[in-house]
Structure formats: structure tokens, C-alpha cells
Write an enzyme that holds these catalytic residues in place. Sequence first.
Site, mmCIF file in Angstrom:
data_model
loop_
_atom_site.group_PDB
_atom_site.id
_atom_site.type_symbol
_atom_site.label_atom_id
_atom_site.label_comp_id
_atom_site.label_asym_id
_atom_site.label_seq_id
_atom_site.Cartn_x
_atom_site.Cartn_y
_atom_site.Cartn_z
ATOM 1 N N SER A 204 0.793 -1.227 0.000
ATOM 2 C CA SER A 204 0.000 0.000 0.000
ATOM 3 C C SER A 204 0.825 1.276 0.000
ATOM 4 C CB SER A 204 -0.937 0.001 1.198
ATOM 5 O OG SER A 204 -0.193 0.032 2.399
ATOM 6 N N HIS A 232 -5.562 -4.471 -2.058
ATOM 7 C CA HIS A 232 -5.368 -3.293 -2.912
ATOM 8 C C HIS A 232 -5.381 -3.648 -4.394
ATOM 9 C CE1 HIS A 232 -4.755 0.215 -0.372
ATOM 10 N NE2 HIS A 232 -4.106 -0.551 0.484
ATOM 11 N N LYS A 263 -12.495 -1.766 -0.333
ATOM 12 C CA LYS A 263 -11.682 -0.855 -1.152
ATOM 13 C C LYS A 263 -12.350 -0.697 -2.531
ATOM 14 C CE LYS A 263 -7.409 -1.025 1.427
ATOM 15 N NZ LYS A 263 -7.056 -2.156 2.302
#
Length: 424
Positions: A204, A232, A263
Site C-alpha cells: 500500500s 489493494h 476498497k
Amino acid sequence: MAGFMDLIPGEERSPETESRSVMHEGLIQHIKGELDALRAANLYKTERVLNGPQGPEVQADGRRILNFCANNYLGLASDPRVVAAGRQALDRWGYGLSSVRFICGTTELHKQLEADLADFLGCEDAILYAACFDANGGLFEPLLDADCAVISDRFNHASIIDGVRLCKARRLVYDHGDMTHLADVLRESRDARLRLIVTDGVFSMDGDIAPLDQIRDLADEHDAVIMVDDSHATGVIGETGRGTPERCGVHGRVDLITTTLGKALGGAMGGCTAGPAPVIDWLRQKSRPYLFSNTLPPAICGASLEVLRILREDTGPLRRLEENQKHMRAGLRDLGFDVSRGEHPIIPVHLRRFDDDASLAARLSESLFARGVYAIGFSYPVVPRGQARIRLQISAAHTPAMIERCLEAFSAAGRELSIIPDGS
Ligand SMILES: *Cc1c(COP(=O)(O)O)cnc(C)c1O
């Protein structure tokens, strides 16, 4: 009815409450001191309060600000189709299930979402959790005992580190992305009954991608198993958004995947573990955050099913995300900023050339905010000392004009702080 005020010590105290309040005071004083120390070290985190929904622009401090720091990669967090699907599920299935999955908390929606997630991720089955943090918290302990080994990338996410702490397996670490070191660790851990290689799919802080093809080869060579946390990457990376395994050409060949619904996939809440059917079945029997925590609400399941449907049918948002990401990287580089190469919508703008990198990152972030751009600065201890940066996160929902406005703000703020030459 007893209210909060009743909990505050009053005039008349029994001996017990008297002594308790003394201990209480000690705790309060201790914590106040710790908080002051955080503030003195510039590590105290404040939270900006939004006055409206998540999006490429947000309302904060009474004005509209371009938002470059959410994980809303596909712009689905407030997408009308997703909101409508959530509302429909809310109307049809109610607000909450008031139960864990194995007692009275499993609906058709949950089963459908698990099937769709498994299919999307290229695995046999999937199990839902309240968050990916819980998926990671409940994965290692049921699978690994003291004669097993976990082999972890040094930069893995906090939830992996905590999850691994809960199991009795030997813990081994390899240097970030270092395949030579991973091979060494695999050779040295030959005696373990089972070796599980564990990595974030996308890291990240830099947006760099784990070399899953090489990790797969090494795992095959040494008879080890792979687990990837693709939080992610799911919906973001790979030709059709199926994540790091697709990007690295090993879709369907990663043993275990954990990921988040919080996300790119709508951004609300929820996570899952996907893998071979017997392993998922075993987790349903043994995984503590699954057994002892409430079931995901129907609205999230309904909205997530719609998100997966959108992803299967339309790669438009993925293409826009890629264009936006390239536009921003090229623009920043042209202005003279230190931007590493990459392909993920996480774009770190480095200040590592400067001695005062940490304070410069904070000041750049403030100056951008004053210019209507919300972008967060990260410095030690979140990133290594001397590697402070602004971390931008691009969304498919950003328009080219928004990217340009962001670049203009970077240009002005960067010149003001002498980060880039004045002529830019
Ligand atoms: C964000 C993130 C998580 C936590 O996901 P939640 O669903 O919000 O708990 C876990 N692992 C990684 C790698 C992440 O980036």
C-alpha cells in the site's frame, strides 16, 4: 434509566468506587501523557470530517475538495447502481441478521456472494468475514500448528502480522520482494511439515506488485503453499480486475487469497478468504472471527453482488483508471516531481531527496489542501526514515479535468516549497 452521566463519579462514593476512581485517574493521566508524547513527536492522527458521501470530490470544511486519498479505485463507493442494489437488499432482507453465520445468519445472498467471489478470484470456494482484517485474523491459526512455518514478506499488512501472531507456526521473514532471500528461507525451512508463503498482492505504500509468478515457481520447487492478501488489487489490477494473480499470469494457481470488499469493491465493509473447498469448509468450522462475530448485513451482500456484476460486464472503469493513473504519473514527472515507475493507482510522490522530508511532506499536503486537493503525507514510522512522501490514489471516477487541477495544485505548491524548480 442509567445514563452516561451516572458513570461520572459524584459526591457520594462508596469505598469501592473511591478506590476505583483513583485507579481511573492514574490511567487517565498515563494516557494523557502518552497522547502528549504522540503530539510532540508529530505522530498524532487527526480525522478530517466529511460532510457528504465518498467520491472523486468530497465536501469537507464546508467546501468541495478533490479527493486523491481514498481506496475508491473504481468509483463504486457511491455509484447509483451499487447504492440501489444495497437499498433493494435492505428492503427485501432487512437491516441485520442478528446472528453468526452457523446459527441463524446465512441467507441466499451470502451463499451467492461467496460463490461469485470464488469464481471472480479463480478459487473453488470463499468464506465471508466482517472485514479482511478478520479474514487474516482467522486464517493462520486453524491451518498451521507448531511444526509448520509461515514465510512472510517484510512489508506485509498489519492484519497479516497480527493473524500470524495467533498461530503457533514458526515465523520466518524474507526481505521485501527479494526472491533470492525467499529461496534461501525456503531451503532453510525444509524440515517444516507445511510452509505457507504469505504476501500482500499490492503493497500500500508504494503500489508495487508482488512477483507472484516467481513466488509460484519457488513454491512449486520447494513444495510450499501461497497465500496472497489482494486487498489493494482485487478489482484494480489485471486485465479484468481479478487482481495480482491475473496480472502475474497465475490466476487460479494461488492456493489462498484474502481480500476486502472495503476498497475497490464498493468500499463499505467486509472481506473474504478464497481457496480450495475443503480448506474453506475447515475455516467455517474453526475460524474464530467467523464463528464468533456477526454475519455481514444483507445490504452489503446485495451491493457487492452488483459490484461483481458490473466488473464482469464492463471493463470501462478499469481502462479509465489506467488512463488516469498514467496521466497523473506523466504530469507529475513533467513538473519535476520524484515519482517512481509503476502501474497501480497508488502513486507515491517522493520527498526523499530532501533532508527535511517529513516536515516537507506535511507542508506539501497542507498547501495542496489549501488549493483544494486532498492528498495525505506519510512519513516515519509509517514509511522508513528519510522516505516521506505524498501518497496519491487515483480513481476511475476522476475526470481528466480533475487530474489537471490536481497537477496545477502540485505545480504551485511544489514551487512555493522549492520542491521543483521555479520555471515549471
Ligand atoms: C486494507 C487492507 C486490509 C484490511 O481490510 P478491511 O476489510 O478494511 O479490514 C487488509 N489487508 C490489506 C493488504 C489491506 O490493504
